[in-house]
Design a protein around this motif. Sequence first.
Motif, short mmCIF file in Angstrom:
data_model
loop_
_atom_site.label_atom_id
_atom_site.label_comp_id
_atom_site.label_asym_id
_atom_site.label_seq_id
_atom_site.Cartn_x
_atom_site.Cartn_y
_atom_site.Cartn_z
N PRO A 94 12.74 -2.41 -3.03
CA PRO A 94 12.23 -1.45 -2.02
C PRO A 94 11.49 -0.30 -2.69
O PRO A 94 11.76 0.05 -3.85
N GLU A 95 10.55 0.28 -1.96
CA GLU A 95 9.81 1.44 -2.44
C GLU A 95 9.57 2.40 -1.28
O GLU A 95 9.76 2.04 -0.12
N ILE A 96 9.16 3.60 -1.61
CA ILE A 96 8.72 4.55 -0.59
C ILE A 96 7.22 4.39 -0.47
O ILE A 96 6.49 4.55 -1.45
N THR A 97 6.77 4.08 0.71
CA THR A 97 5.35 3.90 0.96
C THR A 97 4.82 5.09 1.75
O THR A 97 5.57 5.71 2.49
N TRP A 98 3.57 5.41 1.55
CA TRP A 98 2.95 6.44 2.37
C TRP A 98 1.49 6.09 2.58
O TRP A 98 0.81 5.61 1.69
N HIS A 99 1.06 6.28 3.81
CA HIS A 99 -0.33 6.05 4.21
C HIS A 99 -0.68 7.18 5.17
O HIS A 99 -0.15 7.22 6.28
N LEU A 100 -1.52 8.07 4.74
CA LEU A 100 -1.93 9.19 5.60
C LEU A 100 -3.44 9.17 5.80
O LEU A 100 -4.19 8.89 4.86
N SER A 101 -3.85 9.48 7.00
CA SER A 101 -5.28 9.58 7.30
C SER A 101 -5.91 10.68 6.46
O SER A 101 -5.25 11.67 6.10
N ARG A 102 -7.17 10.51 6.17
CA ARG A 102 -7.89 11.45 5.28
C ARG A 102 -7.82 12.89 5.77
O ARG A 102 -7.77 13.82 4.96
N SER A 103 -7.81 13.10 7.06
CA SER A 103 -7.76 14.48 7.59
C SER A 103 -6.45 15.18 7.23
O SER A 103 -6.34 16.40 7.39
N TYR A 104 -5.48 14.45 6.71
CA TYR A 104 -4.19 15.04 6.31
C TYR A 104 -4.04 15.15 4.80
O TYR A 104 -3.02 15.64 4.31
N PHE A 105 -5.04 14.73 4.05
CA PHE A 105 -4.99 14.84 2.59
C PHE A 105 -4.89 16.31 2.19
O PHE A 105 -5.48 17.19 2.82
N GLY A 106 -4.17 16.56 1.08
CA GLY A 106 -4.12 17.88 0.49
C GLY A 106 -3.30 18.91 1.25
O GLY A 106 -3.35 20.10 0.92
N ARG A 107 -2.52 18.48 2.20
CA ARG A 107 -1.72 19.42 3.00
C ARG A 107 -0.23 19.31 2.71
O ARG A 107 0.57 19.98 3.34
N GLY A 108 0.14 18.45 1.77
CA GLY A 108 1.54 18.31 1.37
C GLY A 108 2.39 17.47 2.31
O GLY A 108 3.59 17.43 2.18
N PHE A 109 1.75 16.75 3.23
CA PHE A 109 2.50 15.97 4.22
C PHE A 109 3.21 14.78 3.58
O PHE A 109 4.34 14.44 3.96
N ALA A 110 2.58 14.09 2.62
CA ALA A 110 3.21 12.93 1.99
C ALA A 110 4.50 13.36 1.26
O ALA A 110 5.54 12.73 1.43
#
Length: 114
Positions: A94-110
């Motif tokens: 198992p792993e931790i996966t993350w996929h965020l839309s570009r508009s959320y990049f650089g905001r620390g959401f991941a």
Amino acid sequence: MKFLIPEQLETKRLILRMFRDDDWRDLHEYYSDDMCIKYTIGRVLTEAESWREMAIRTGHWLLHGYGPYAVEEKSTGKVAGIVGLWYPIEWPEPEITWHLSRSYFGRGFASEAA
């Protein structure tokens, strides 16, 4: 079915929750962006394929008792992407996966969601 981890978690800015039928519309922002999928899927997806990707994550919960969450931004109610535990058949563990839309990049959401 009893899940091995909570079905919903909250942070200061995010709600990590089970997927809803119409979440694919927000997720399509990610799946249709060639920069976002460059190192994951490798090609942009159609709307129907984006829906299927969401359905796969939903099914993961039923098969494993855990899975990736829809990441909802509290202030807008919009789904920013997917974050959570992921263990497809071809992965060694198992792993931790993350996929965020570009508009959320650089905001620390991941980091916040993980």
